[in-house]
Structures are given as structure tokens and as C-alpha cells.
Design a protein around this motif. Sequence first.
Motif, PDB file in Angstrom:
ATOM      1  N   ILE A 111       0.853  -1.188   0.000  1.00 22.44           N
ATOM      2  CA  ILE A 111       0.000   0.000   0.000  1.00 22.44           C
ATOM      3  C   ILE A 111       0.893   1.242   0.000  1.00 22.44           C
ATOM      4  CG2 ILE A 111      -1.792   1.289   1.234  1.00 22.44           C
ATOM      5  CD1 ILE A 111      -2.739  -1.381   2.399  1.00 22.44           C
ATOM      6  N   ASP A 112       0.816   2.034  -1.075  1.00 23.96           N
ATOM      7  CA  ASP A 112       1.600   3.264  -1.192  1.00 23.96           C
ATOM      8  C   ASP A 112       0.800   4.437  -0.630  1.00 23.96           C
ATOM      9  OD1 ASP A 112       3.746   1.971  -2.428  1.00 23.96           O
ATOM     10  OD2 ASP A 112       2.865   2.182  -4.411  1.00 23.96           O
ATOM     11  N   PHE A 113       0.921   4.651   0.681  1.00 20.87           N
ATOM     12  CA  PHE A 113       0.135   5.703   1.335  1.00 20.87           C
ATOM     13  C   PHE A 113       0.448   7.085   0.751  1.00 20.87           C
ATOM     14  CE2 PHE A 113       0.287   2.263   4.483  1.00 20.87           C
ATOM     15  CZ  PHE A 113      -1.033   2.168   4.829  1.00 20.87           C
ATOM     16  N   GLU A 114       1.649   7.266   0.270  1.00 26.20           N
ATOM     17  CA  GLU A 114       2.046   8.569  -0.291  1.00 26.20           C
ATOM     18  C   GLU A 114       1.219   8.929  -1.508  1.00 26.20           C
ATOM     19  OE1 GLU A 114       6.125  10.712  -1.991  1.00 26.20           O
ATOM     20  OE2 GLU A 114       6.191   8.702  -1.107  1.00 26.20           O
ATOM     21  N   TYR A 115       0.685   7.897  -2.202  1.00 30.53           N
ATOM     22  CA  TYR A 115      -0.074   8.150  -3.426  1.00 30.53           C
ATOM     23  C   TYR A 115      -1.564   7.929  -3.231  1.00 30.53           C
ATOM     24  CZ  TYR A 115       4.339   8.489  -5.878  1.00 30.53           C
ATOM     25  OH  TYR A 115       5.580   8.888  -6.299  1.00 30.53           O
TER      26      TYR A 115
END
Length: 245
Positions: free
Chosen positions: A239-243
Motif C-alpha cells: 500500500i503506497d500511502f504517499e499516493y
Amino acid sequence: MFENKKQKQYTVQKIRQTVGKAINQYNMISADDQIMVAVSGGKDSLALLEILSSRRKALPIHYHLHAAHVITEDVPYQIDVEWLKEFCDGLDVTLHLIYTKANLETAGNKKPCFACSRNRRKELFQLTNELGIKKLAFGHHLDDAVETLVMNMAQHANISSIPAQLDMFDGKIKVIRPLIFLTNNEMKHYADILGFPSLKRECPYEDHTIRYKARAIVEQMTEMNPKARINLFNSMNKIDFEYLP
């Protein structure tokens, strides 16, 4: 597809190795563990019990297996209990039969399937705890996890699924799912090779409407990309929280 004996042996070995991979990766089972296996009578729980039993013969450690089947007396759902007893005896597994009632008339607005399922889980946890067993194994597989992910996102606006293992009741019981890396098709294939009978007579209350819809969505994604099912499963660890918004 026709398979010869050698191909079937390879498939069985590969599936058992995949179960071993999950067990080792999550450290699900240790020496001298007492493990309760929830057995519904379907292919997944039968396969789980058989695989866990067969693994004991090849390991330097030993663990003890119990099986629990819940018989809900006021719900018209049946399995061949005598066959299940013989099956467990042949695997050197202690079988526990739990007789209970769902009391659907007191379920209020809850669907009968939900009320019955909740009662079965309660009985399983209660027996496991009463016997002093610390681990309870369920036969959920990769497809179950992916469908649950889709359902939770659509129904509850939540990214969650069924974990490979989970501590419950302040750590008194650990739920484990050794089949978590295997697909439904692989489990069907395994059950066919080993010749598991259809033990279940479906319950007229059974309601899988939402799950069937989630399954259809996953199938549509698989038509776009044959790897979609596996990618959905793996995405829960990437999971890419930054995106994200």
C-alpha cells in the motif's frame, strides 16, 4: 484435463509445500502445539485437516490435532458424520462434535445465515478455550481473502480482509489460516485428486449474495488480467500511502 499418477502426486506435493510455506512464513505451528481445526465438511476444511496430518509424518517436530464440527440442530444442514468420524480416525485426529441451536427466531433483523454462522464461531471458540487449546485453524484460502477485501472496500469503505493469523481474546487463542496462499481452484483440484466426497447438504438459509457479487467482480478483473486475483492479494502488502488521497 486428464492427469496421470505422477502428475497427481506432483500436484499434491506442490499444494502441501505451499501450505508449509504459509506455516513457516507466519510461524503458525510449533513443536507440541495443540491445534483445533474447524471442519465444516466442505473441501477446504477436509483438505486442511488432511494436509496438517500428513505434514506431521515428514517433520522433525510433532503437534497434536483436534477437529471440531458444529451440528446446528434447528437448521436443515447435514454432513455424513459417520464418514467424518472414520476420516479423522484414519488421520489420528481427535474429533469433537458440538451440538447447538441457532435460535433463528430470536435473531431479530439479522439474516439466518449470519446468525447461524456467528453461533458456530462462538461454539468453536468456546470449545477451543475450554480444552486449553491455543490455536484454531480455519480453511480460508486466497480467494476468500480477495473476495473479503473487495466486499469490505465496497460495503464498509475499509481496506481489510482475513489475516493469515490473528491473536484473539487477549492472546488466549490464535486463529491461523494455513491455506491462505492457495486458490479455490487449487483446493478443488486437491479435493478431486484425494477423492473427498461431498459431505454437505446445502442449507436453505445460506446467503452468499454479497460474496457472489464480489466473486463476479474478481472474475471480471481476471478477464482483463489473468494475474488480477494474485495481484489483488499481493496489493494488501504493497500500500503506497504517499499516493493515496
